[in-house]
Motif scaffolding. Structure first.
Motif, PDB file in Angstrom:
ATOM      1  N   VAL A 214      83.652  38.778   6.257  1.00 56.03           N
ATOM      2  CA  VAL A 214      83.587  37.878   7.464  1.00 56.03           C
ATOM      3  C   VAL A 214      83.205  38.860   8.603  1.00 56.03           C
ATOM      4  O   VAL A 214      83.785  39.797   8.668  1.00 56.03           O
ATOM      5  CB  VAL A 214      84.702  37.096   7.833  1.00 56.03           C
ATOM      6  N   SER A 215      82.115  38.674   9.539  1.00 59.08           N
ATOM      7  CA  SER A 215      82.019  39.172  10.568  1.00 59.08           C
ATOM      8  C   SER A 215      81.743  38.354  11.763  1.00 59.08           C
ATOM      9  O   SER A 215      80.871  37.244  11.578  1.00 59.08           O
ATOM     10  CB  SER A 215      80.596  40.077  10.239  1.00 59.08           C
ATOM     11  N   LEU A 216      82.361  38.466  12.566  1.00 56.61           N
ATOM     12  CA  LEU A 216      82.520  37.501  13.818  1.00 56.61           C
ATOM     13  C   LEU A 216      81.798  38.482  15.137  1.00 56.61           C
ATOM     14  O   LEU A 216      82.384  39.502  15.501  1.00 56.61           O
ATOM     15  CB  LEU A 216      83.501  36.969  14.059  1.00 56.61           C
ATOM     16  N   THR A 217      81.153  37.652  15.906  1.00 57.96           N
ATOM     17  CA  THR A 217      80.394  38.364  17.168  1.00 57.96           C
ATOM     18  C   THR A 217      81.649  38.080  18.390  1.00 57.96           C
ATOM     19  O   THR A 217      82.419  37.217  18.241  1.00 57.96           O
ATOM     20  CB  THR A 217      79.221  37.789  17.782  1.00 57.96           C
ATOM     21  N   PHE A 218      81.615  38.543  19.523  1.00 65.80           N
ATOM     22  CA  PHE A 218      82.595  38.340  20.625  1.00 65.80           C
ATOM     23  C   PHE A 218      82.341  36.874  20.992  1.00 65.80           C
ATOM     24  O   PHE A 218      83.343  36.167  21.234  1.00 65.80           O
ATOM     25  CB  PHE A 218      82.169  39.228  21.743  1.00 65.80           C
ATOM     26  N   THR A 219      80.854  36.366  20.932  1.00 64.81           N
ATOM     27  CA  THR A 219      80.498  34.742  21.505  1.00 64.81           C
ATOM     28  C   THR A 219      81.259  34.020  20.491  1.00 64.81           C
ATOM     29  O   THR A 219      81.959  32.956  20.974  1.00 64.81           O
ATOM     30  CB  THR A 219      79.287  34.792  21.509  1.00 64.81           C
TER      31      THR A 219
END
Length: 765
Positions: free
Chosen positions: A30-35
């Motif tokens: 899983v990879s998530l941006t700050f937004t």
């Protein structure tokens, strides 16, 4: 600096937007941006509000290291509520105490843990609502977490930690490491602990990614650091020593790490750590109650190897009590106090200083070094164990009048818990009684809290106020592990990747048997023929079934001879190559701990730079048969048979068979495991489990000749082994899956029921 954690999240989303924020590589990447993290936590906050969560409510989080943990944390805080982190290893007594004491209105968790949790449960995958817009915005001094910790006495207490506390703690570290735009943070501790939480805030402050590993693995830690380009990390407890005990790797310094922060760096190994991995190691001292109290600047090379813990950061004062030498702290950050324990709070802050319970000494430079503790607790690796909590559970057993838990020294964990028990009349002071008490404790406490040793006493020495005088229980002139102590949770309960120093079985002398203490003729035999190490499993009366000491010795022997010589051949005596696990000895023990020993045997083979060949002289059953799947060749006799009976005993496969077996036999793997049928030498050859069948009298010599041919002078064998073998990183991921599978069958009771049935059938003839 932003006033609250939600403020920091929104600032990071506005400032860093589409930059990567959270990276969870395993088990499902899983990879998530700050937004994305800001938006998803907004929706989670809305879902919690829809479920009735109101500002000031306590909401527990009981999750593994998955993206849902920090997102749930942010969501709870955005809803104006207070987070109660819960260790996923907690059992009935732990859970009951934390949830009742905190007054949690609900627990966010998964289906795996939900059945064990009392009260209202919200499954993470079902929490998805509209973003919460009408927020009751928290203030800097509002409590963000009830963080449970073992204090100086009594059950774990909740430290009330404010938003300002968390932000200041992270800011101190950001200043210590001079956080840069190209940094990549990495953490391997469970999110329910302090460290991943402040590291998350560090990532928000710097706009840099945080890599969260599912758990700590000594053999995989630096491989993960290289894979993800980590530049900053934090370790503590047994982690540094376990990393140090891993065999040196040619890529040890091939990393981007520019600083390793650590609490409790062993002075005599400090310089070794830095030289081996090519990065400075710096001390970080503090506690849940007081946050960061002492830091070592990165450029302060003068503290390397001294044990000095650094200097107080701005806003903090650190002194030593002139009478006791206790380390005293005041300033910011600092907890608001212990929830529901005003007397304990007043005692901890008497005289206007927080009393840490740690002892310190000043060196000639005025720097403080740690000198022990005065707390009634055991620090087992990185875990704090409240003695009172464990004593309470032990005393609930019908055989026990009173119990006392004390720490004893341990070369791997630092300390292990030892229980002294006073029994009721009519209950014998036997190993069976000790096992019964420990079985009771295992049902109610996390595994790390279970005593490793039990000793029975006729009566306890008491103080004038009728309290047990623990210092008189430990006699310095004798080994606290020796009789009359009973080892009830032996060395098997090591953290993943751990190997406790034991008797070496890998000497290059001829016919040098290793006889583990108390095991008589149960041994492995190591000889050297033509520069090839021949490791023989020599327990023929038991079909060479592997005891726990034998498995540790096998891993040690492979590691020693895997660094030099031409290669390794493993074979057995009698009519069996090996029967794998000794089920007779495994009954009543933790399946997860047994599986880890087999995993470490596999690691040992994959870490070698020489060929490893199995000479399968007969029956190969279970764990030892699976072990050979990672060997470079398997040569058998016509009597060789492969047999994987785990499924029908109620066990899970180990040694990363789930990954290695399909590589060798393709679609036949499922039938081989689930049918549990014996496979003859001819069938094994046909599917690829064996590479060659030879006459019995030629077996060992053929295997040795194969090794010598592959490792002739001038060849690039070591390079090709690296290319052709499965990577350790891939196998480590399979280890994690198999450990989870073992936990499931152990929790269900299938494993113990199957082993009991197996043993009963044997005893019945």
């Amino acid at each position: 600096m932003q006033a609250t954690i939600p403020d920091l999240m929104r600032h990071a989303a506005d400032t860093y937007g589409e930059r990567e924020f959270l990276r969870f590589p395993d088990p499902s990447p899983v990879s998530l941006t700050f937004t994305e993290a800001d938006e998803r936590s907004d929706r989670l906050a809305g879902a919690l509000a829809d479920k009735g969560v109101r500002p000031g409510d306590r909401v527990a989080i009981m999750l593994d290291n998955v993206a849902g943990w920090p997102l749930s944390w942010l969501a709870v805080l955005k809803a104006g509520a207070i987070t109660v982190p819960v260790n996923v290893r907690y059992r009935a007594a732990d859970l009951e105490h934390v949830l009742r004491d905190s007054g949690a209105v609900a627990t966010i968790t998964t289906a795996e843990y939900a059945p064990h949790i009392p009260g209202t449960v919200h499954l993470l995958h079902q929490l998805d609502g509209t973003p919460l817009t009408s927020l009751d915005t928290p203030k800097a001094d509002d409590v963000a977490n009830f963080q449970y910790t073992s204090g100086t006495t009594g059950f774990p207490k909740a430290c009330m930690l404010t938003h300002a506390y968390w932000l200041r703690s992270a800011a101190v570290v950001a200043e210590q490491v001079s956080l840069r735009d190209d940094d990549v943070l990495m953490i391997a501790q469970a999110y329910s602990y302090m460290d991943p939480q402040w590291v998350t805030l560090l990532a928000l402050m710097g706009g840099v990614p945080l890599v969260v590993l599912p758990r700590f693995s000594a053999s995989g830690f630096w491989a993960s650091a290289r894979e993800h380009g980590a530049t900053l990390t934090y370790v503590l407890g047994t982690m540094p020593l376990l990393l140090h005990k891993q065999p040196p790797h040619p890529l040890d310094r091939a990393n981007r790490m520019r600083a390793v922060l650590c609490s409790g760096i062993q002075p005599d190994l400090h310089r070794t750590f830095e030289e081996r991995w090519g990065a400075p190691w710096r001390e970080l001292y503090g506690s849940t109650e007081s946050g960061t109290d002492l830091v070592s600047p990165l450029d302060d090379t003068g503290t390397v190897g001294t044990g000095a813990m650094g200097v107080a950061p701005p806003g903090k004062e650190v002194e030593l009590d002139p009478g006791t030498g206790e380390i005293l702290v005041r300033g910011v950050p600092m907890m608001k106090g212990y929830w529901n324990h005003p007397d304990a709070t007043a005692h901890a802050f008497r005289g206007g200083w927080y009393h840490t319970g740690d002892l310190g000494v000043r060196d000639s430079q005025g720097r403080i070094r740690h000198a022990g503790r005065i707390k009634d607790m055991v620090r087992r690796g990185g875990e704090n164990i409240s003695c009172a909590e464990v004593e309470h559970v032990l005393a609930e057993h019908p055989a026990v009048v009173s119990a006392s838990l004390v720490p004893i020294p341990d070369e791997l964990f630092g300390e292990l818990p030892k229980a002294f028990l006073q029994l009721r009349p009519g209950h014998p002071a036997t190993a069976e009684t000790a096992a019964s008490v420990i079985a009771h404790a295992r049902e109610r406490l996390a595994r790390f809290k279970i005593p490793a040793y039990v000793e029975f006493v006729e009566a306890f020495p008491l103080t004038p106020s009728a309290r047990i005088e623990k210092r008189h229980l430990l006699h310095p002139e004798r080994d606290q592990r020796a009789a009359p102590a009973i080892q009830v949770q032996p060395e098997r309960d090591q953290p993943p990747g751990a190997r406790r120093p034991g008797p070496s079985c890998a000497r290059p002398a001829r016919h040098h048997p290793c006889r583990p203490a108390g095991q008589g003729a149960e041994m492995i035999d190591v000889t050297v023929r033509d520069e090839v190490a021949l490791i023989t499993l020599a327990r023929p009366a038991k079909l060479n079934a592997l005891t726990a000491p034998m498995r540790r010795d096998l891993a040690a022997a492979v590691r020693e001879h895997g660094r030099s010589g031409r290669g390794i051949v493993v074979t057995g005596t009698g009519r069996a190559f090996s029967a794998g696990e000794d089920i007779d000895q495994a009954v009543g023990r933790s399946l997860i701990e047994e599986v880890e020993l087999f995993h470490d045997m596999t690691r040992a083979v994959l870490e070698t730079r020489v060929p490893v060949v199995a000479a399968v002289n007969g029956l190969a059953v279970g764990g030892a048969a699976e072990w050979t799947l990672c060997f470079d060749a398997r040569i058998g006799t016509p009597a060789a048979e492969y047999f994987l009976p785990e499924n029908h005993i109620g066990l899970s496969i180990s040694n990363a068979s789930s990954y290695l077996l399909p590589r060798l036999v393709g679609g036949r793997a499922l039938r081989l495991v689930l049918d549990s049928t014996r496979m003859s030498a001819e069938d094994a050859l046909a599917v690829g489990l064996l590479d060659e069948i030879v006459a019995p009298e030629a077996l060992v010599e053929t295997a040795i000749a194969r090794v010598r041919h592959w490792s002739a002078a001038g060849t690039a064998t070591a390079v090709h082994l690296t290319l052709l073998r499965p990577s350790l990183a891939e196998v480590e991921r399979a280890f994690q899956v198999e450990t989870e599978a073992a936990e499931q069958v152990e929790a269900s009771g299938i494993a113990q029921a199957g082993m009991n049935a197996f043993v009963n059938r044997k005893r019945a003839g």
